[in-house]
Design a protein around this motif. Structure first.
Motif, PDB file in Angstrom:
ATOM      1  N   UNK B 172       0.827  -1.206   0.000  1.00  0.00           N
ATOM      2  CA  UNK B 172       0.000   0.000   0.000  1.00  0.00           C
ATOM      3  C   UNK B 172       0.860   1.254   0.000  1.00  0.00           C
ATOM      4  N   UNK B 173       1.983   1.222   0.732  1.00  0.00           N
ATOM      5  CA  UNK B 173       2.866   2.381   0.761  1.00  0.00           C
ATOM      6  C   UNK B 173       3.462   2.653  -0.617  1.00  0.00           C
ATOM      7  N   UNK B 175       2.028   1.922  -3.402  1.00  0.00           N
ATOM      8  CA  UNK B 175       0.934   2.452  -4.222  1.00  0.00           C
ATOM      9  C   UNK B 175       0.708   3.930  -3.929  1.00  0.00           C
ATOM     10  N   UNK B 176       0.792   4.322  -2.639  1.00  0.00           N
ATOM     11  CA  UNK B 176       0.621   5.735  -2.316  1.00  0.00           C
ATOM     12  C   UNK B 176       1.754   6.551  -2.934  1.00  0.00           C
ATOM     13  N   UNK B 178       3.293   5.799  -5.718  1.00  0.00           N
ATOM     14  CA  UNK B 178       2.958   5.896  -7.145  1.00  0.00           C
ATOM     15  C   UNK B 178       1.919   6.991  -7.367  1.00  0.00           C
ATOM     16  N   UNK B 179       0.917   7.023  -6.461  1.00  0.00           N
ATOM     17  CA  UNK B 179      -0.151   8.012  -6.575  1.00  0.00           C
ATOM     18  C   UNK B 179       0.417   9.426  -6.453  1.00  0.00           C
ATOM     19  N   UNK B 444       7.539   5.817  -9.989  1.00  0.00           N
ATOM     20  CA  UNK B 444       6.231   6.007 -10.593  1.00  0.00           C
ATOM     21  C   UNK B 444       6.230   6.497 -12.032  1.00  0.00           C
TER      22      UNK B 444
END
Lengths: 158, 500
Positions: B172-173, B175-176, B178-179, B444
């Motif tokens: 999840x970290x 992914x954040x 990447x976001x 990212x």
């Protein structure tokens, strides 16, 4: 680091984890916000990806991991400590924002005063004498290094 | 082989030019001075000092940044040993036994062991870079979009391994991260993404306020919370040099640590942390008395220290020859190169050999300087740590703020840093690690660009990732790493390593 070391204490009883639940909720909320913000962006197809494709892909994966973390928070045992240190967190944040707000208006020397004055409240505040000495040292060091040494266009006085 | 030495000779020629020696020395000195401060690890130190190097010539700037990097790495180990405060995840392992030794009054021995193990690892790994750098660059020329995607997957999965605790949270970290990397103008379509109509966000988020907030500010808050506002106090030092018995116990660990670090450091995402962790686990496994680990075993300092230094240096290989940052510091190095108009990648070795080999040779020079500088100065580092935290953390705050401001002379970045500091504290409270987030943030844009390019070339056919040999090989590595994560035996071992 220390957190993890602490979190490895053997659990005394089967506690469900509010920490994981909160983490999962936060992750899912971020993912949903992302999806909502990206709602109007063109996604395209796998062969012709548009601006909305990658954000959506990442947000769906994030949503999934958020839900998985929430599920673990409801079922598995983990540390339950979720204390929040208001004093340091608020003081440090306010101090940095105050520095940003004052730097262009009142100059570096006074902005540093605000930064270490408010920031100092995060720990045990210094007495006036040592505080002034620290202020003078930091302000002159910063002026010497960043303004004279590196020639940054810093406003020093109001 | 002759080529390698000719090249190293060329590099040595560049690195011993008087001005470059000065930059190297200054980098090592300042890096150690700042890295030894609690709360400032290599990432924060390099981020903080990055603007200073904008004003130097390119070769000098990179030599100085590299010096700052290993200076800060060693400085961080000093803090880890003396006050059990790891400046970065790679020094967590040093904390465990190093601090136990310091508490027994053997802090000097631990510091000297760390310095000598780092020197050994640094010299050996520099030679590895000199030998393995060019062939790797040859491979890099065969890299298309699908290979890059596969390589980045290896790196990101590696980041999951290096994070301890929950695998899902580490994912999840990433992914954040990447976001966050998508904030700004999309390069292909010009679409504004996550900018909230704020002009300062049109160019995207900057790495420095993100890293300084997540590491620097959040660490201050956590330190103050855990010590109830008092800050950290160091332990006294009795003996500086290891005895002959210490030395005999430490050197095999340093050799094994170096081998692990040099190998794992080449993999993007693994780097120093993973090698330090695996070295600790390995040492514990081969030790005659595993129970001594966590209570001041010298192998528990020598192994991980050698591994994290070797890993840190080996992470220059993908950065220099592929242009891929394997960790946050390497991302900053790439940023510094781009500011000087240098594009990292395979062509750098042929187009600018003096820069490439000069930097590599300066690692040899820098590692020797580091030890020469540090062994006699251990006493002074200790005195520096005796600065009460009440004085220290305001100073760290001031340097974080001005450092971030100086990037674009815009207070907006300082406000962003404050926000990320708070976010970093929230993450710590939720037992989420910021390191994978930074890696996701850095990779990212590359990942998105190459993914869309690979899909465009293959008309949306996902089998392109396994039909090309290099990409298939990397995918196999990624799958292997994934299996390693999911393998329960490995996870148990990982927890044991952290527990003791």
């Amino acid at each position: 680091m220390t957190n993890t070391l602490r979190s490895l204490r053997p659990a005394a009883s089967r506690l469900r984890s509010p920490q994981d639940l909160a983490a999962g909720l936060l992750l899912a909320a971020i993912a949903l916000c992302g999806l909502w913000l990206a709602r109007k962006w063109e996604a395209g197809s796998l062969a012709t990806m548009q601006a909305g494709f990658f954000p959506r892909l990442v947000c769906y994966l994030l949503l999934a991991s958020g839900l998985a973390t929430m599920l673990r928070g409801l079922t598995a045992d983990a540390p339950s400590a979720l204390g929040w240190a208001w004093r340091p967190s608020v003081a440090i944040t306010v101090a940095v924002v105050a520095f940003a707000a004052l730097l262009d208006k009142l100059g570096l020397v006074l902005a540093i005063l605000a930064l270490i004055g408010i920031g100092g409240l995060a720990g045990r505040p210094l007495r006036p004498g040592p505080f002034t000495a620290l202020w003078a040292t930091l302000a002159s060091a910063c002026v010497a290094i960043f303004s004279w040494g590196l020639g940054l266009p810093l406003q020093i006085w109001p | 082989m002759i080529d390698v030495f000719a090249n190293l000779w060329l590099g040595l020629g560049v690195s011993v030019e008087p001005m470059n020696l000065v930059y190297c020395f200054l980098g090592v000195l300042i890096g150690t001075l700042i890295g030894v401060l609690p709360g400032l690890g290599p990432t924060a130190t390099v981020a903080l000092l990055l603007p200073i190097t904008f004003y130097l010539p390119p070769v000098g700037a990179l030599i100085m940044l590299a010096g700052i990097f290993y200076g800060a790495q060693y400085g961080g180990s000093t803090t880890a040993i003396l006050v059990k405060l790891p400046g970065e995840s790679s020094s967590v392992m040093t904390c465990l036994d190093g601090n136990a030794m310091a508490r027994q009054g053997r802090g000097g021995v631990a510091l000297a062991t760390a310095a000598l193990a780092s020197l050994f690892a640094g010299v050996v790994t520099t030679l590895v870079i000199a030998v393995a750098g060019p062939p790797l660059a040859g491979v890099a020329l065969a890299f298309g979009p699908s290979e890059y995607v596969a390589l980045m997957l290896v790196g990101l999965i590696g980041a999951v391994i290096l994070a301890h605790g929950s695998v899902v949270k580490a994912v999840a970290m990433i992914l954040i991260g990447l976001l966050l990397s998508m904030v700004g103008t999309d390069v292909n379509s010009g679409q504004m993404r996550f900018t909230f109509d704020i002009p300062q966000l049109y160019d995207g988020l900057d790495f420095v306020p993100l890293a300084m907030g997540l590491f620097g500010l959040a660490d201050i808050i956590i330190n103050l919370e855990e010590t109830e506002g008092r800050g950290i106090e160091p332990s006294p030092i009795h003996r500086l040099w290891p005895s002959w018995a210490d030395f005999k116990e430490a050197w095999p660990a340093a050799v094994r640590g170096t081998a692990l670090g040099a190998f794992l450091g080449i993999l993007p995402g693994g780097g120093a942390t993973l090698s330090a962790f695996s070295s600790y686990a390995l040492e514990k496994k081969v030790a005659r008395d595993p129970a001594a680990f966590g209570k001041g075993a010298i192998q528990g300092v020598a192994g991980p220290e050698a591994a994290n230094n070797a890993g840190a240096q080996a992470s220059f290989i993908p950065m220099l020859s592929l242009g891929i940052p394997s960790n946050a510091v390497m991302a900053l190095m790439i940023g510094a190169m781009m500011i000087h108009g240098i594009t990292p990648g395979p062509q750098i070795m042929t187009k600018q050999p003096d820069l490439f080999w000069g930097m590599i040779a300066s690692m040899l020079v820098g590692n020797v300087m580091l030890v020469v500088l540090n062994l006699p100065l251990i006493g002074i580092w200790v005195r520096l740590l005796r600065v009460p935290y009440a004085y220290l953390f305001p100073a760290i705050l001031v340097f974080c703020c001005i450092g971030t401001y100086s990037l674009r002379n815009d207070v907006f970045d300082v406000v962003m840093m404050a926000g990320f500091g708070l976010f970093g504290y929230v993450l710590k409270k939720l037992d989420c690690e910021p390191a994978p987030l930074l890696l996701g943030f850095v990779l990212g844009p590359l990942l998105e660009e190459n993914l869309s390019r690979a899909m465009l070339l293959s008309h949306g056919d996902l089998t392109i990732f396994v039909s090309r040999p290099i990409s298939a090989g990397l995918m196999a590595v990624a799958a292997g790493l994934l299996a390693l994560i999911l393998l329960p035996a490995f996870r148990r071992q990982r927890e044991v390593a952290f527990k003791e």
